[in-house]
Enzyme design. Sequence first.
Site, PDB file in Angstrom:
ATOM      1  N   ASP A 175       3.212  -4.786   8.011  1.00  0.00           N
ATOM      2  CA  ASP A 175       1.989  -4.201   8.120  1.00  0.00           C
ATOM      3  C   ASP A 175       0.767  -5.040   8.043  1.00  0.00           C
ATOM      4  O   ASP A 175       0.387  -5.770   7.279  1.00  0.00           O
ATOM      5  CB  ASP A 175       1.910  -3.325   6.382  1.00  0.00           C
ATOM      6  CG  ASP A 175       0.531  -2.529   6.523  1.00  0.00           C
ATOM      7  OD1 ASP A 175      -0.231  -2.709   7.203  1.00  0.00           O
ATOM      8  OD2 ASP A 175       0.407  -1.880   5.222  1.00  0.00           O
ATOM      9  N   CYS A 185      -4.693   2.533  -3.433  1.00  0.00           N
ATOM     10  CA  CYS A 185      -3.438   2.932  -2.918  1.00  0.00           C
ATOM     11  C   CYS A 185      -2.184   2.062  -3.171  1.00  0.00           C
ATOM     12  O   CYS A 185      -1.332   1.793  -2.354  1.00  0.00           O
ATOM     13  CB  CYS A 185      -3.486   3.216  -1.515  1.00  0.00           C
ATOM     14  SG  CYS A 185      -4.861   4.478  -1.166  1.00  0.00           S
ATOM     15  N   LYS A 219     -10.336  -1.203  10.587  1.00  0.00           N
ATOM     16  CA  LYS A 219     -10.371  -2.339   9.652  1.00  0.00           C
ATOM     17  C   LYS A 219     -10.610  -3.509  10.568  1.00  0.00           C
ATOM     18  O   LYS A 219     -10.561  -4.697  10.164  1.00  0.00           O
ATOM     19  CB  LYS A 219      -9.142  -2.719   8.992  1.00  0.00           C
ATOM     20  CG  LYS A 219      -8.933  -1.319   7.942  1.00  0.00           C
ATOM     21  CD  LYS A 219      -7.685  -1.540   7.008  1.00  0.00           C
ATOM     22  CE  LYS A 219      -7.055  -0.316   6.322  1.00  0.00           C
ATOM     23  NZ  LYS A 219      -7.869   0.166   5.278  1.00  0.00           N
ATOM     24  N   GLN A 242      -4.388  -5.273   7.111  1.00  0.00           N
ATOM     25  CA  GLN A 242      -5.323  -6.295   6.574  1.00  0.00           C
ATOM     26  C   GLN A 242      -5.303  -7.669   7.077  1.00  0.00           C
ATOM     27  O   GLN A 242      -6.095  -8.525   6.542  1.00  0.00           O
ATOM     28  CB  GLN A 242      -5.204  -6.537   4.784  1.00  0.00           C
ATOM     29  CG  GLN A 242      -5.390  -5.044   4.164  1.00  0.00           C
ATOM     30  CD  GLN A 242      -6.888  -4.687   4.323  1.00  0.00           C
ATOM     31  OE1 GLN A 242      -7.698  -5.438   4.366  1.00  0.00           O
ATOM     32  NE2 GLN A 242      -7.239  -3.413   3.864  1.00  0.00           N
ATOM     33  N   HIS A 290       0.972  -1.041  -0.172  1.00  0.00           N
ATOM     34  CA  HIS A 290      -0.039   0.047   0.070  1.00  0.00           C
ATOM     35  C   HIS A 290       0.864   1.214  -0.055  1.00  0.00           C
ATOM     36  O   HIS A 290       1.907   0.970   0.286  1.00  0.00           O
ATOM     37  CB  HIS A 290      -0.912  -0.081   1.253  1.00  0.00           C
ATOM     38  CG  HIS A 290      -1.766   1.034   1.482  1.00  0.00           C
ATOM     39  ND1 HIS A 290      -1.675   2.347   1.881  1.00  0.00           N
ATOM     40  CD2 HIS A 290      -3.247   0.831   1.319  1.00  0.00           C
ATOM     41  CE1 HIS A 290      -2.823   2.996   1.783  1.00  0.00           C
ATOM     42  NE2 HIS A 290      -3.688   2.194   1.602  1.00  0.00           N
TER      43      HIS A 290
HETATM   44  N1  PMP Z   1      -1.740  -0.955   4.810  1.00  0.00           N
HETATM   45  C1  PMP Z   1      -2.727  -1.527   4.153  1.00  0.00           C
HETATM   46  C2  PMP Z   1      -2.237  -2.972   3.547  1.00  0.00           C
HETATM   47  C3  PMP Z   1      -3.953  -1.109   4.042  1.00  0.00           C
HETATM   48  O1  PMP Z   1      -4.926  -1.581   3.488  1.00  0.00           O
HETATM   49  C4  PMP Z   1      -4.204   0.196   4.660  1.00  0.00           C
HETATM   50  C5  PMP Z   1      -5.597   0.877   4.512  1.00  0.00           C
HETATM   51  N2  PMP Z   1      -6.260   0.784   3.223  1.00  0.00           N
HETATM   52  C6  PMP Z   1      -3.189   1.005   5.255  1.00  0.00           C
HETATM   53  C7  PMP Z   1      -2.104   0.149   5.443  1.00  0.00           C
HETATM   54  C8  PMP Z   1      -3.549   2.389   5.910  1.00  0.00           C
HETATM   55  O2  PMP Z   1      -4.288   2.380   6.735  1.00  0.00           O
HETATM   56  P1  PMP Z   1      -4.802   3.629   7.453  1.00  0.00           P
HETATM   57  O3  PMP Z   1      -5.328   4.494   6.537  1.00  0.00           O
HETATM   58  O4  PMP Z   1      -5.982   3.117   8.386  1.00  0.00           O
HETATM   59  O5  PMP Z   1      -3.687   4.150   8.128  1.00  0.00           O
END
Ligand code: PMP
Length: 573
Positions: free
Chosen positions: A203, A369, A229, A206, A126
Amino acid sequence: MQPLQLLDASVRAQFPLFTSTASAMPLIYLDSAASTQQPTAVIAAVSDYHRQSHANIHRGVYQLSQTATRLYEEARLTVARFLNAADPAECIFTRGATESINLVAACWGAANLHAGDEIILSTLEHHSNIVPWQLIAQKTGAQIRVIPINDAGELELEAYRQLLSPRTRLVAVNQVSNALGTINPVREIIAAAHAVGAVVLIDGAQWVAHGVTDVQALDADFYVFSGHKLYGPTGIGVLYGKRHLLDAMPPYQGGGDMIEQVTFERTTYAPLPSKYEAGTPNISGAVGLATAIKWVEALGLAQISAHEQALLQHATARLSAIFGLEIKGTAAQKSGVVSWVVVDPPLSTLDIGVELDLRGICIRTGHHCCQPLMERLGIAATARASFGVYNNLDDIDRLADALTEIIAAARAKQSAQLEKGGWEDLKLTTAASPAAAAAEIAEVFEFLPDWPQRHQYVIDLGDKLPPMPAALKTAATAVHGCQSTVHIAARLAPGSTDMIEFLADSDANLVRGLIALLQQLYSGQSAAAILAFDAEAFFASIGLDQHLSMSRRNGLAAMVQRVRQLAQRVVIS
Ligand code: PMP
C-alpha cells in the site's frame, strides 16, 4: 542532524488555495496525508480536458474521442514510467488505493485463497488494508496474522519472519504508516515473503508523493496508491500488478470495455488493462493524475524528500519541547508525519483539532482509520500534522506556538476547576418544554455572530457542567458512536414518575458543551416531551451541524439516541 534543505517559496505560490485572499486568516494546511492540495498545473489540466478534449474513450471513431483516448492512455504511460512498471498494461486505473486493495482481495483472493491459508498484515495498516482481507478471509476460510510493532511504531521484523510459513499466501503492508509516519523496509519484507512463495501487496498511498517508487526493484507483486495524496484529483488511483498475476485473476466488475465478446451463454474478457476497467472510467482524473506526476517529477522526489525531512526535524524538535505533549511514533525512518497526544493536562484530540482550526490551522484528529494501531498504542486517537511541498518552517512554528497556548489555557482552566459534581449539583431546566429550551438556545446563537464565538459559548457551557462521579462511568453508561469518551447516566427525578434527569461527561471540552446543550433541552422534562422533540432538526436549524465533523455529528446523534431510549423505557414502564 541533517542541514535543513527547503524548497523555494515559489512552489507554494503554485497552489491557488494558499494565495487566495478570500479568508482573513492565512491558511496553514497540515493534513497532506489525508489529501494534498492541487497546484494550478493540475487544476488547469483537468479544466482544459473538460473544455477542449472530453468524449467517451475507446469507442468513438471521431477525432474528439480519439483525442480523449490518447490522453487517457498517455496518462497510463506516465503512471507506468513513474512506478517503473515493465508494461503499462500492468497499471490499472481505479478510484483509489481502497478500490485497488478491494480488487486484489476480491479477485486474487477468490482465485487463490483456501481454508487454512494465511494472510499477513501489520499493526500499522489503514482499515482499507485490513477490512478487504477480512471479507475475503471470511469467504475462503483463510486466517489473518498480524506483524507486531515496537513502542517506537516500527515493525518487528523478527516476529514477521516467524509468522512466515508455507501457509502464508499473501503479505499486505503499507510502505509508510499514515498514522505515525513510519517508513517500512518493504524491499526486505517482500524478499522474505517471496522466499516462502507468498505474494505481496504494498500500500503505497503514503509513499508515492514522498520518494521514488520502483516496483521492479522492489519486486512488488501488487502496488496501490491514490491520486489525491499525490497533488492530483480525488476519485482516481492505481493498481499495479504483475501481468501473470492479473492475467490469472477473474475480473472484478462486469460491464462495458472489459469484454472481448458477449453472448447470453458466455463472455470472454478483454486483455489487460481493460479487463479491470469496466465502464466509463475517470478520464479527467487520469489526465489530472498524469499532470500531478509530471509536476512532482519536475520538482524532484529527492528535493521533496529533503524538504519534508527538514520540516519533520523542526516539528519534532518544537513539539517535543512542549511540556505535557507526547509524540506517538518515533521510528528511525519517518516520513513527514508527526502524531501526538496531550497528556498533561489531558486534552482530547478533538478539542486540539477544533482549537487549532479556530487559529486557521488544519490538522487531522482521531484514529486515522487505524483502530487496531490505536489499541496497540493504548490510546483512542492522536492529533496528526502531515507535511507537503507547500509547508514551511513558519507553518510549524505557528502550530507549535498555538499548541503551547492551547495547552497553557487548558492547564490554567484545570487548576481553577473545583472538584464537585454528582446529582446534587445538577440544575434542572426551567424551560416549560424542550421546544421552549430550544428557542432560548436559538436566541443566544442568533445573537453570537460567528462560529468562533458560538464555539466559545458551547465550551463555556461545558465548563459549567457538573463533573460525573467516576462511579457512574461504567460500561453501561458508555455511549458508542462517539470518537471521544462519553458517558450518560439518566434516571427518573426523585419523587417523579415521568421526569428524566441525566448526568453526562466527556473527555472533550466541545462534547461537554454539547452535553450541556442536551441538558438544557432535556433534563427535567417529561419522557413524553423528550420523545416528541426532534433534536437533530434543532441542531441543524441553529447551524451547529455545519461545524461538527461527521463523526462528531454521529456522536451527538448517539447521545440523543441514548436519552431517547431512556425516555422510551420510562414511557413503556
Ligand atoms: N492506505 C493508507 C496508508 C492511507 O493513508 C489511505 C488514505 N488515508 C488509504 C490507504 C486509502 O486511500 P483512499 O481513501 O484514497 O482510497
